[in-house]
Design a protein around this motif. Structure first.
Motif, PDB file in Angstrom:
ATOM      1  N   ILE A  76     121.576  73.591   1.240  1.00 48.77           N
ATOM      2  CA  ILE A  76     120.137  73.365   1.124  1.00 48.77           C
ATOM      3  C   ILE A  76     119.470  74.733   1.215  1.00 48.77           C
ATOM      4  O   ILE A  76     119.810  75.549   2.076  1.00 48.77           O
ATOM      5  CB  ILE A  76     119.624  72.393   2.206  1.00 48.77           C
ATOM      6  N   THR A  77     118.545  74.989   0.292  1.00 48.98           N
ATOM      7  CA  THR A  77     117.933  76.314   0.172  1.00 48.98           C
ATOM      8  C   THR A  77     116.426  76.201   0.358  1.00 48.98           C
ATOM      9  O   THR A  77     115.784  75.316  -0.217  1.00 48.98           O
ATOM     10  CB  THR A  77     118.235  76.919  -1.208  1.00 48.98           C
ATOM     11  N   ALA A  78     115.873  77.107   1.149  1.00 48.45           N
ATOM     12  CA  ALA A  78     114.421  77.186   1.345  1.00 48.45           C
ATOM     13  C   ALA A  78     113.935  78.536   0.834  1.00 48.45           C
ATOM     14  O   ALA A  78     114.559  79.573   1.104  1.00 48.45           O
ATOM     15  CB  ALA A  78     114.058  77.009   2.815  1.00 48.45           C
ATOM     16  N   LYS A  79     112.829  78.528   0.087  1.00 46.67           N
ATOM     17  CA  LYS A  79     112.301  79.764  -0.498  1.00 46.67           C
ATOM     18  C   LYS A  79     110.819  79.904  -0.168  1.00 46.67           C
ATOM     19  O   LYS A  79     110.046  78.967  -0.324  1.00 46.67           O
ATOM     20  CB  LYS A  79     112.492  79.750  -2.016  1.00 46.67           C
ATOM     21  N   TYR A  80     110.454  81.095   0.276  1.00 54.64           N
ATOM     22  CA  TYR A  80     109.050  81.432   0.553  1.00 54.64           C
ATOM     23  C   TYR A  80     108.698  82.649  -0.295  1.00 54.64           C
ATOM     24  O   TYR A  80     109.413  83.654  -0.285  1.00 54.64           O
ATOM     25  CB  TYR A  80     108.867  81.737   2.043  1.00 54.64           C
ATOM     26  N   GLU A  81     107.616  82.565  -1.030  1.00 53.34           N
ATOM     27  CA  GLU A  81     107.185  83.667  -1.882  1.00 53.34           C
ATOM     28  C   GLU A  81     106.164  84.517  -1.136  1.00 53.34           C
ATOM     29  O   GLU A  81     105.051  84.068  -0.852  1.00 53.34           O
ATOM     30  CB  GLU A  81     106.584  83.126  -3.184  1.00 53.34           C
ATOM     31  N   ASP A  82     106.571  85.748  -0.823  1.00 48.64           N
ATOM     32  CA  ASP A  82     105.723  86.665  -0.058  1.00 48.64           C
ATOM     33  C   ASP A  82     104.937  87.537  -1.030  1.00 48.64           C
ATOM     34  O   ASP A  82     105.506  88.293  -1.826  1.00 48.64           O
ATOM     35  CB  ASP A  82     106.601  87.535   0.850  1.00 48.64           C
ATOM     36  N   ARG A  83     103.599  87.446  -0.944  1.00 43.89           N
ATOM     37  CA  ARG A  83     102.716  88.245  -1.792  1.00 43.89           C
ATOM     38  C   ARG A  83     101.930  89.274  -0.989  1.00 43.89           C
ATOM     39  O   ARG A  83     100.925  89.809  -1.470  1.00 43.89           O
ATOM     40  CB  ARG A  83     101.753  87.327  -2.557  1.00 43.89           C
ATOM     41  N   THR A  84     102.359  89.531   0.240  1.00 44.21           N
ATOM     42  CA  THR A  84     101.727  90.562   1.070  1.00 44.21           C
ATOM     43  C   THR A  84     102.831  91.480   1.581  1.00 44.21           C
ATOM     44  O   THR A  84     103.313  91.328   2.710  1.00 44.21           O
ATOM     45  CB  THR A  84     100.946  89.929   2.234  1.00 44.21           C
ATOM     46  N   LEU A  85     103.226  92.421   0.743  1.00 46.24           N
ATOM     47  CA  LEU A  85     104.389  93.262   1.021  1.00 46.24           C
ATOM     48  C   LEU A  85     103.970  94.685   1.370  1.00 46.24           C
ATOM     49  O   LEU A  85     103.034  95.236   0.780  1.00 46.24           O
ATOM     50  CB  LEU A  85     105.314  93.286  -0.190  1.00 46.24           C
ATOM     51  N   PRO A  86     104.664  95.322   2.318  1.00 48.99           N
ATOM     52  CA  PRO A  86     104.330  96.696   2.702  1.00 48.99           C
ATOM     53  C   PRO A  86     104.879  97.697   1.683  1.00 48.99           C
ATOM     54  O   PRO A  86     105.616  97.339   0.762  1.00 48.99           O
ATOM     55  CB  PRO A  86     105.038  96.843   4.053  1.00 48.99           C
ATOM     56  N   LEU A  87     104.529  98.941   1.857  1.00 49.59           N
ATOM     57  CA  LEU A  87     105.136 100.004   1.065  1.00 49.59           C
ATOM     58  C   LEU A  87     106.649  99.985   1.256  1.00 49.59           C
ATOM     59  O   LEU A  87     107.121  99.634   2.331  1.00 49.59           O
ATOM     60  CB  LEU A  87     104.577 101.367   1.505  1.00 49.59           C
ATOM     61  N   PRO A  88     107.451 100.266   0.223  1.00 44.74           N
ATOM     62  CA  PRO A  88     107.052 100.867  -1.064  1.00 44.74           C
ATOM     63  C   PRO A  88     106.634  99.858  -2.134  1.00 44.74           C
ATOM     64  O   PRO A  88     106.485 100.224  -3.292  1.00 44.74           O
ATOM     65  CB  PRO A  88     108.327 101.587  -1.492  1.00 44.74           C
ATOM     66  N   TYR A  89     106.485  98.579  -1.783  1.00 44.03           N
ATOM     67  CA  TYR A  89     106.024  97.588  -2.758  1.00 44.03           C
ATOM     68  C   TYR A  89     104.562  97.848  -3.111  1.00 44.03           C
ATOM     69  O   TYR A  89     103.793  98.400  -2.310  1.00 44.03           O
ATOM     70  CB  TYR A  89     106.148  96.171  -2.191  1.00 44.03           C
ATOM     71  N   GLY A  90     104.182  97.433  -4.318  1.00 43.52           N
ATOM     72  CA  GLY A  90     102.794  97.498  -4.716  1.00 43.52           C
ATOM     73  C   GLY A  90     102.019  96.315  -4.163  1.00 43.52           C
ATOM     74  O   GLY A  90     102.608  95.286  -3.778  1.00 43.52           O
ATOM     75  N   ILE A  91     100.703  96.411  -4.131  1.00 41.35           N
ATOM     76  CA  ILE A  91      99.871  95.346  -3.583  1.00 41.35           C
ATOM     77  C   ILE A  91     100.001  94.064  -4.400  1.00 41.35           C
ATOM     78  O   ILE A  91      99.912  92.956  -3.862  1.00 41.35           O
ATOM     79  CB  ILE A  91      98.399  95.815  -3.504  1.00 41.35           C
ATOM     80  N   SER A  92     100.248  94.179  -5.700  1.00 39.68           N
ATOM     81  CA  SER A  92     100.367  92.993  -6.557  1.00 39.68           C
ATOM     82  C   SER A  92     101.798  92.467  -6.666  1.00 39.68           C
ATOM     83  O   SER A  92     102.039  91.480  -7.356  1.00 39.68           O
ATOM     84  CB  SER A  92      99.833  93.306  -7.957  1.00 39.68           C
ATOM     85  N   ASP A  93     102.761  93.107  -5.984  1.00 39.28           N
ATOM     86  CA  ASP A  93     104.152  92.652  -6.040  1.00 39.28           C
ATOM     87  C   ASP A  93     104.344  91.376  -5.233  1.00 39.28           C
ATOM     88  O   ASP A  93     103.572  91.070  -4.311  1.00 39.28           O
ATOM     89  CB  ASP A  93     105.098  93.727  -5.505  1.00 39.28           C
ATOM     90  N   ASP A  94     105.400  90.631  -5.580  1.00 40.41           N
ATOM     91  CA  ASP A  94     105.804  89.479  -4.760  1.00 40.41           C
ATOM     92  C   ASP A  94     107.312  89.482  -4.612  1.00 40.41           C
ATOM     93  O   ASP A  94     108.035  90.100  -5.394  1.00 40.41           O
ATOM     94  CB  ASP A  94     105.319  88.162  -5.378  1.00 40.41           C
ATOM     95  N   LEU A  95     107.794  88.790  -3.602  1.00 43.52           N
ATOM     96  CA  LEU A  95     109.219  88.779  -3.280  1.00 43.52           C
ATOM     97  C   LEU A  95     109.605  87.399  -2.777  1.00 43.52           C
ATOM     98  O   LEU A  95     108.924  86.833  -1.918  1.00 43.52           O
ATOM     99  CB  LEU A  95     109.519  89.828  -2.197  1.00 43.52           C
ATOM    100  N   ASP A  96     110.691  86.845  -3.334  1.00 44.59           N
ATOM    101  CA  ASP A  96     111.216  85.561  -2.863  1.00 44.59           C
ATOM    102  C   ASP A  96     112.070  85.784  -1.619  1.00 44.59           C
ATOM    103  O   ASP A  96     113.068  86.516  -1.656  1.00 44.59           O
ATOM    104  CB  ASP A  96     112.052  84.886  -3.946  1.00 44.59           C
ATOM    105  N   ILE A  97     111.672  85.162  -0.525  1.00 43.05           N
ATOM    106  CA  ILE A  97     112.426  85.226   0.725  1.00 43.05           C
ATOM    107  C   ILE A  97     113.201  83.912   0.838  1.00 43.05           C
ATOM    108  O   ILE A  97     112.607  82.831   0.782  1.00 43.05           O
ATOM    109  CB  ILE A  97     111.498  85.411   1.938  1.00 43.05           C
ATOM    110  N   ILE A  98     114.525  83.989   0.999  1.00 44.52           N
ATOM    111  CA  ILE A  98     115.373  82.803   0.882  1.00 44.52           C
ATOM    112  C   ILE A  98     116.250  82.630   2.122  1.00 44.52           C
ATOM    113  O   ILE A  98     116.733  83.608   2.702  1.00 44.52           O
ATOM    114  CB  ILE A  98     116.255  82.908  -0.383  1.00 44.52           C
TER     115      ILE A  98
END
Length: 398
Positions: free
Chosen positions: A251-273
């Motif tokens: 069973i897999t849970a995914k959270y999409e993080d759209r508030t990422l610190p540097l070196p990510y850009g402000i508009s970047d997103d990341l799937d946390i699984i």
């Protein structure tokens, strides 16, 4: 003599009274007023708790004093682009000399859930001690300054930064009847420190790859920790906070993080699984039983003598020992006296709860000799975890 004693008593009383009250004017040469915050790093919408310990500004031991709202000795609270001040802090209790206040950061305009609409209301206002609202960027800082005395300004600075979120299951393995708790830890999504915020997570299984979207609710007003509880079903379809899954599946849970610190850009997103597994109170290798295995002719009649070039049927019966359905792959291989595989076939299917099932796989022996039939029941070809002990039977072909 009496006059002299009375004068001495009045003088002592006057001295005692004067040292009972704190200084009205702070000591310019010994500026003691350390500034404290409850965190060393804040996120963009945090509540900032401020403490200034300044006994010299405890002017009335019988009342609650305040500091900071005097324009000549003000407290200022600033980010890179915005500022509050003069800002009033109040004494924690009469004669404590400790002054406190709080300011809520209001972030900047940003879409945190991907719906195209900003989820924050940035604004700067308030004069203390708890009314302050202050705009802040992702990579920013807070500076608190206190003009302790004329020309003597004490400061404290702390950082503002976003965080990479985390997601986790409460257990590494669940039984089908257990409730499943999923937790997201992302301080950046504590958008309103006065209320419970929410985040969305997606949960999927091998039986339902599309999955379900569920809401995780903040555990406390200002925690930045969010929880959701779901259940499993083996008989129905996924719906609401219930998802279809069978023992042995991930069973897999995914959270999409759209508030990422540097070196990510402000508009970047990341799937946390995060992943967990669905277990059973029946061991994996006992979920299915191979109850019978024999050889039959082309009509299905059991035979004991086999001759080459005649088609035979290898018949087996398997049983699901569980009260819910079980996907399976049944494999039959035939090996000769040299342990070489001369035939290999498999059947993929699903057993319903407690079902007995007959399997039949054909083979035409082309050479006389001794052979061995070996049968296996696996979860799948991709997952060769056995659901039953392997079974073998020897026979001769004339």
């Amino acid at each position: 003599m009496v006059t002299s004693q009375l004068l001495f008593l009045v003088t002592c009383t006057s001295l005692f009274t004067s040292v009972s009250f704190a200084e009205n004017t702070p000591d310019y040469y010994k500026p003691y007023a350390p500034i404290y915050t409850d965190k060393q790093v804040y996120t963009w919408t945090d509540k900032v708790h401020i403490t200034i310990v300044s006994p010299a500004w405890n002017e009335n031991i019988h009342a609650i004093d305040s500091i900071g709202d005097d324009r000549d000795h003000q407290v200022k609270i600033s980010t890179a682009s915005n500022s509050l001040g003069p800002y009033r802090l109040t004494e924690t209790s009469p004669n404590s000399g400790t002054f406190v206040g709080e300011v809520t950061l209001t972030g900047f305009s940003h879409d945190v859930d991907g719906d195209g609409v900003s989820d924050t209301t940035p604004r700067t206002s308030g004069n203390g001690p708890t009314s302050g609202l202050l705009e802040a960027k992702r990579d920013d800082g807070i500076t608190i300054s206190f003009e302790f005395a004329d020309g003597v300004v004490l400061t404290k600075s702390v950082k503002i930064s976003w965080n990479v979120g985390e997601i986790a299951f409460s257990n590494p393995r669940y039984l089908p009847e257990e409730q499943i708790k999923i937790q997201v830890n992302d301080p950046d999504m504590n958008l309103n420190p006065e209320n419970l915020d929410q985040v969305q997570i997606t949960v999927s299984t091998e039986s339902d790859s599309a999955g379900i979207s569920v809401i995780a609710v903040e555990t406390q007003d200002d925690s930045g920790v969010f929880e959701s509880t779901i259940s499993l079903t083996q008989t129905g379809e996924s719906s609401g906070n219930r998802i279809r899954a069978f023992p042995g599946e991930l069973i897999t849970a995914k959270y999409e993080d759209r508030t990422l610190p540097l070196p990510y850009g402000i508009s970047d997103d990341l799937d946390i699984i995060a992943t967990s597994s669905i277990g059973s109170d029946i061991p994996d290798i006992q979920r299915v039983s191979i109850e019978d295995l024999y050889v039959a002719d082309s009509t299905g009649k059991q035979i004991s003598e086999l001759t080459k070039n005649n088609q035979i049927q290898i018949v087996s019966h398997i049983r699901n020992n569980q009260d819910y359905s079980q996907p399976f792959t049944s494999i039959v291989q035939i090996v000769d006296e040299q342990n070489s595989i001369v035939s290999l076939s498999w059947i993929v299917g699903k057993l319903s709860d407690l079902q007995n099932f007959e399997l039949s796989q054909s083979w035409i022996p082309t050479e006389s000799g001794k052979y061995r039939i070996e049968t296996f029941v696996w979860k799948s070809l991709n997952d060769p975890s056995p659901l039953a002990p392997s079974y073998a039977e020897s026979f001769s072909v004339k």
